[in-house]
Write a protein that holds these residues in place. Structure first.
Motif, PDB file in Angstrom:
ATOM      1  N   LYS A   1       0.919  -1.316   0.165  1.00  0.00           N
ATOM      2  CA  LYS A   1      -0.101  -0.272  -0.019  1.00  0.00           C
ATOM      3  C   LYS A   1       0.800   1.160  -0.063  1.00  0.00           C
ATOM      4  O   LYS A   1       0.759   2.290  -0.777  1.00  0.00           O
ATOM      5  N   LYS A   2       1.980   1.346   0.606  1.00  0.00           N
ATOM      6  CA  LYS A   2       2.825   2.408   0.799  1.00  0.00           C
ATOM      7  C   LYS A   2       3.940   2.487  -0.227  1.00  0.00           C
ATOM      8  O   LYS A   2       4.701   3.475  -0.343  1.00  0.00           O
ATOM      9  N   ASN A   3       3.816   1.573  -1.120  1.00  0.00           N
ATOM     10  CA  ASN A   3       4.458   1.436  -2.328  1.00  0.00           C
ATOM     11  C   ASN A   3       6.224   1.328  -1.810  1.00  0.00           C
ATOM     12  O   ASN A   3       7.006   1.521  -2.733  1.00  0.00           O
ATOM     13  N   ASP A   4       6.477   0.614  -0.835  1.00  0.00           N
ATOM     14  CA  ASP A   4       7.786   0.829  -0.518  1.00  0.00           C
ATOM     15  C   ASP A   4       8.350  -0.677  -0.521  1.00  0.00           C
ATOM     16  O   ASP A   4       9.721  -0.798  -0.471  1.00  0.00           O
ATOM     17  N   ARG A   5       7.618  -1.474  -1.009  1.00  0.00           N
ATOM     18  CA  ARG A   5       7.964  -2.913  -1.149  1.00  0.00           C
ATOM     19  C   ARG A   5       7.439  -3.320  -2.515  1.00  0.00           C
ATOM     20  O   ARG A   5       6.195  -3.305  -2.650  1.00  0.00           O
ATOM     21  N   ILE A   6       8.061  -3.689  -3.451  1.00  0.00           N
ATOM     22  CA  ILE A   6       7.637  -4.174  -4.822  1.00  0.00           C
ATOM     23  C   ILE A   6       8.151  -5.705  -4.903  1.00  0.00           C
ATOM     24  O   ILE A   6       9.471  -5.926  -4.852  1.00  0.00           O
ATOM     25  N   SER A   7       7.393  -6.609  -5.251  1.00  0.00           N
ATOM     26  CA  SER A   7       7.909  -8.119  -5.271  1.00  0.00           C
ATOM     27  C   SER A   7       7.403  -8.391  -6.870  1.00  0.00           C
ATOM     28  O   SER A   7       6.186  -8.297  -7.022  1.00  0.00           O
TER      29      SER A   7
ATOM     30  N   GLY B   1      11.596 -15.178  -7.876  1.00  0.00           N
ATOM     31  CA  GLY B   1      11.107 -14.014  -7.467  1.00  0.00           C
ATOM     32  C   GLY B   1      11.945 -13.217  -6.728  1.00  0.00           C
ATOM     33  O   GLY B   1      13.118 -13.325  -6.742  1.00  0.00           O
ATOM     34  N   ASN B   2      11.618 -12.026  -6.795  1.00  0.00           N
ATOM     35  CA  ASN B   2      12.428 -10.677  -6.154  1.00  0.00           C
ATOM     36  C   ASN B   2      11.608  -9.776  -5.485  1.00  0.00           C
ATOM     37  O   ASN B   2      10.552  -9.522  -5.990  1.00  0.00           O
ATOM     38  N   ILE B   3      11.823  -9.627  -4.320  1.00  0.00           N
ATOM     39  CA  ILE B   3      11.526  -8.794  -3.424  1.00  0.00           C
ATOM     40  C   ILE B   3      12.469  -7.367  -2.977  1.00  0.00           C
ATOM     41  O   ILE B   3      13.410  -7.697  -2.862  1.00  0.00           O
ATOM     42  N   CYS B   4      11.638  -6.439  -3.501  1.00  0.00           N
ATOM     43  CA  CYS B   4      12.454  -5.170  -3.567  1.00  0.00           C
ATOM     44  C   CYS B   4      12.037  -4.124  -2.569  1.00  0.00           C
ATOM     45  O   CYS B   4      10.838  -3.787  -2.573  1.00  0.00           O
ATOM     46  N   LEU B   5      12.987  -3.734  -1.494  1.00  0.00           N
ATOM     47  CA  LEU B   5      12.534  -2.752  -0.538  1.00  0.00           C
ATOM     48  C   LEU B   5      13.155  -1.382  -0.823  1.00  0.00           C
ATOM     49  O   LEU B   5      14.362  -1.294  -0.957  1.00  0.00           O
ATOM     50  N   GLN B   6      12.302  -0.407  -0.966  1.00  0.00           N
ATOM     51  CA  GLN B   6      12.752   0.835  -1.392  1.00  0.00           C
ATOM     52  C   GLN B   6      13.414   1.719  -0.131  1.00  0.00           C
ATOM     53  O   GLN B   6      12.945   1.553   0.840  1.00  0.00           O
ATOM     54  N   LYS B   7      14.486   2.196  -0.310  1.00  0.00           N
ATOM     55  CA  LYS B   7      15.244   3.225   0.941  1.00  0.00           C
ATOM     56  C   LYS B   7      14.174   4.271   1.210  1.00  0.00           C
ATOM     57  O   LYS B   7      13.213   4.572   0.496  1.00  0.00           O
TER      58      LYS B   7
END
Lengths: 262, 262, 262
Positions: free
Chosen positions: B107-113, C179-185
């Motif tokens: 929801k907060k767009n801080d995690r994209i998988s 799969g790939n999980i990406c956490l934004q700074k």
């Protein structure tokens, strides 16, 4: 017709849970006083009994004394089908008790369940229960009792219980070391749920199998407190009273003799 | 490019949970109406299908009808990696559907998988679903349905379901005895979640395998209510509608013939 | 006499839980600074160490440096006998550390437990820990770290962790897909519990065994955040700091070499 109606099935569920690990089948003796079961556990080491008083039923009708041969696990399965706040009615033919009729009714009366459970003929004499004037008793939180029995089991096979004027102690010994948990007698004896209440003629100290005490301790679900009654070289009695004079579940276990293996 | 975006992954997780015990792999048929799956269970006894309507997706684009050969368990593993409130986007090449791209966004767009799942070629014909004008239906709480199926399983292998104008009853029989749970029709038919709503042309009574009904009942997670639709000597249809016209999961199971073993 | 008293046993319970899946027995080195343990896991692949600082004890007395040979599982069993808010006191004879005395006291002082745990002589050299100036670190929620490691394990055996200026990514590959999980700074770096904080000299990317990272991730119970420190072709350091400068648990694990099996 024998008929007994409890307002809430929860009590009966908890009683069954407190005996089903020990007893597979037993006679439920029904008479004017209420329903009584007593039985050795299946390994014939401990004794378990319960009583539910006639006065605690909403309806209780027992024209002739009757023994109902109950397979505990089967009755527990049937009871599982009741919601905890369903009422439960037990019925049996006093002359020929081949089946027990069990009726559950929901509070709102929109769900009625009836079950027929086959009964057995169990050839079991009523045992003389080894009651005595115990020299020491301790009343304590049943949850604390259950916790201590579980904790000490990680370390040893048996527990030495000592009651003296200062309080009660529980100790064990095992391969990894030894341990002792000591509960101080409460200053105020009003609230045994949060404290420890000692009644003592003389101090007593005996050793018991943790395996059995752990099974007994599950009955903590029935009661906030438990009373341990002991006399030297005599079986311990462990009693869980059920709410508001409904009845009790009691366990009896002989102490281990020095040098004896469990 | 086929593309479908759901605002919350939770719905898809629950749909997968409701079919994964029955189906190992199946085609997901995607067309203008939405996504449909239907499959016999792996023992070829019951039939399960679900539909998610195109209108319930935030984005739904399907230029050509396409069948995606999904290994249910693998997709469930991928979905496990989404938080329940992550959005989920499914993408596939309509011309050569070898893989499904699955995108989760928090929801907060801080995690994209993003995940790539291999698809299979499954040789499976679309089955003719045995729909009919059912003579009787009962709508009831899905949690209550699940509880009753579980409770009766402790006693028997099959359940006889009877719908008549007074309500619905569920009965079973086993080695230890027999039982019957009877739900009264609600006076007010407004809240089927708390009551029982009957629609009936004529009474019906059939017997089904509890093993399958217990598996179907897990779909209670999808919906507060369940609708059982029955006709004499005809497969029962058990439908869990998904929130706000999103779609449904339906199960079909033939009745047991008298004297037949499960 | 070595003596160390912690106000709450919970910290020690959690430390033991975070090492007991890796280490069976290890020396606890006690000196003026506090208590330190470091050990290879039993398969000699990863390294785990913890420190509890002298200042975090209510009482800390250590006249001579002493190594206590602790069987982790046995101490964990003893600690299980303490309520989480019991204080715990460890005592040992610095000259002849054969046993450790462990004392639990309840807040209300109505329950005192004392245990004696046998110690072992463990022939274990203090290892040179491979510290370095790590080129990249990421601080993130420990619960999120635990969740991601668990989720990716359903799909693959190893995870490739990449830190760059945009954030951190975790990817895996397996039979069913990838799969790939990406956490934004995070924009604001104030709350690493809810976001991701990157410190970077240069980007780094290495692959590790998910089996070990999943075991390490259980230490999430100790701390809200975890810090991953990495340098190219160098073991990753995974640190869980314990509340208010109490100490830390750290894990070290070498990256997998391309083409190498786990």
């Amino acid at each position: 017709m024998f008929e007994a109606r409890l307002e809430e099935s929860a009590v009966l569920k908890k009683i069954l849970d407190s005996v089903r690990d020990l007893v597979q089948e037993a006679n439920w003796d029904c008479n004017d006083d209420g329903i009584v079961m007593q039985s050795m556990d299946s390994s014939h080491i401990s004794l378990v009994c319960f009583m539910v008083r006639a006065s605690s039923f909403e309806v209780y009708q027992c024209e002739r004394n009757v023994s109902l041969g109950v397979k505990i696990d089967s009755l527990a399965k049937v009871l599982k089908c009741a919601a905890s706040d369903d009422s439960v009615t037990l019925k049996a033919d006093e002359n020929e008790p081949n089946t027990m009729d069990i009726l559950f009714e929901s509070k709102k009366n929109d769900r009625i369940s009836d079950f027929q459970l086959k009964l057995m003929v169990i050839d079991q004499e009523m045992l003389g229960i080894p009651e005595s004037d115990y020299t020491s008793t301790v009343e304590m939180s049943s949850a604390e009792f259950r916790r201590i029995m579980g904790d000490l089991s990680t370390m040893g096979d048996s527990v030495t219980i000592e009651i003296n004027k200062g309080g009660a102690s529980f100790s064990t010994k095992g391969d990894i070391g030894s341990g002792n948990i000591c509960l101080q007698k409460s200053a105020s004896v009003d609230k045994p749920k949060d404290g420890v209440k000692i009644t003592m003629v003389e101090p007593v100290k005996s050793t018991f199998s943790l395996k059995f005490l752990n099974i007994f301790a599950k009955a903590a679900a029935l009661s906030d407190t438990v009373v341990l009654s002991m006399s030297e070289e005599y079986p311990i009695r462990i009693e869980f009273a059920i709410d508001k004079d409904v009845g009790y579940v009691r366990y009896y276990l002989a102490p281990k003799i020095e040098g004896q293996e469990s």
